[in-house]
Design a protein around this motif. Structure first.
Motif, PDB file in Angstrom:
ATOM      1  N   TYR A  26      36.566  42.758  37.845  1.00 48.03           N
ATOM      2  CA  TYR A  26      36.934  41.673  38.747  1.00 48.03           C
ATOM      3  C   TYR A  26      35.805  40.643  38.735  1.00 48.03           C
ATOM      4  O   TYR A  26      34.703  40.911  38.242  1.00 48.03           O
ATOM      5  CB  TYR A  26      37.257  42.181  40.155  1.00 48.03           C
ATOM      6  N   SER A  64      45.428  39.090  33.968  1.00 55.69           N
ATOM      7  CA  SER A  64      44.930  39.535  35.263  1.00 55.69           C
ATOM      8  C   SER A  64      45.981  40.394  35.956  1.00 55.69           C
ATOM      9  O   SER A  64      47.177  40.292  35.677  1.00 55.69           O
ATOM     10  CB  SER A  64      44.566  38.340  36.140  1.00 55.69           C
ATOM     11  N   MET A  66      46.418  42.791  39.920  1.00 55.45           N
ATOM     12  CA  MET A  66      45.860  43.198  41.198  1.00 55.45           C
ATOM     13  C   MET A  66      45.806  44.719  41.257  1.00 55.45           C
ATOM     14  O   MET A  66      46.744  45.400  40.835  1.00 55.45           O
ATOM     15  CB  MET A  66      46.698  42.665  42.357  1.00 55.45           C
ATOM     16  N   GLU A  74      41.867  45.439  47.667  1.00 55.28           N
ATOM     17  CA  GLU A  74      42.681  44.852  46.601  1.00 55.28           C
ATOM     18  C   GLU A  74      41.885  43.735  45.922  1.00 55.28           C
ATOM     19  O   GLU A  74      41.342  42.853  46.593  1.00 55.28           O
ATOM     20  CB  GLU A  74      43.978  44.290  47.203  1.00 55.28           C
ATOM     21  N   ARG A  75      41.794  43.791  44.606  1.00 54.49           N
ATOM     22  CA  ARG A  75      41.038  42.808  43.834  1.00 54.49           C
ATOM     23  C   ARG A  75      41.850  42.369  42.621  1.00 54.49           C
ATOM     24  O   ARG A  75      42.690  43.105  42.126  1.00 54.49           O
ATOM     25  CB  ARG A  75      39.715  43.391  43.334  1.00 54.49           C
ATOM     26  N   LYS A  76      41.505  41.186  42.132  1.00 57.00           N
ATOM     27  CA  LYS A  76      42.118  40.678  40.912  1.00 57.00           C
ATOM     28  C   LYS A  76      41.217  41.076  39.742  1.00 57.00           C
ATOM     29  O   LYS A  76      40.068  40.656  39.666  1.00 57.00           O
ATOM     30  CB  LYS A  76      42.272  39.165  40.971  1.00 57.00           C
TER      31      LYS A  76
END
Length: 114
Positions: A26, A64, A66, A74-76
């Protein structure tokens, strides 16, 4: 030492694709890893990194998604694609040619500084 942005700009694609070839990451993780591995020579700001990542995504070099990170947040994440892996090979070739040529000019010959 602060590195000229022109020098950094020419190697950003190589640096980012190299990190993403190792594992999905990320944005903040990319920033910290670049800073750590370069002994703080490369210090990207989020405002600099994300536009480059979006450009890589638009070019098909990364995708990308999630997902939840280690802390459950939660991250991209960004993942290199097959096209990105091919581009990384090309970027490495170009970097080798470029860096060898620069080294020949600045230090490869005794009369380079004469």
């Amino acid at each position: 030492m602060k590195i000229d942005k022109g020098l950094l700009g020419g190697s950003t694609l190589l640096l980012l694709l190299s990190l993403l070839a190792e594992s999905d990451r990320y944005g903040y993780e990319i920033i910290k890893e670049l800073e750590h591995r370069s002994d703080s020579t490369f210090q990207f700001k989020e405002g600099t990194l994300y536009p480059v990542l979006h450009k890589l995504e638009n070019n098909g070099y990364v995708r990308s998604y999630m997902a939840k990170g280690d802390a459950g947040k939660e991250r991209k994440y960004y993942q290199i694609t097959n096209q990105g892996k091919k581009q990384l090979v090309e970027e490495k070739k170009q970097w080798q040619i470029y860096s060898m040529a620069v080294n020949k000019v600045i230090g490869g010959d005794a009369h380079a500084f004469a």
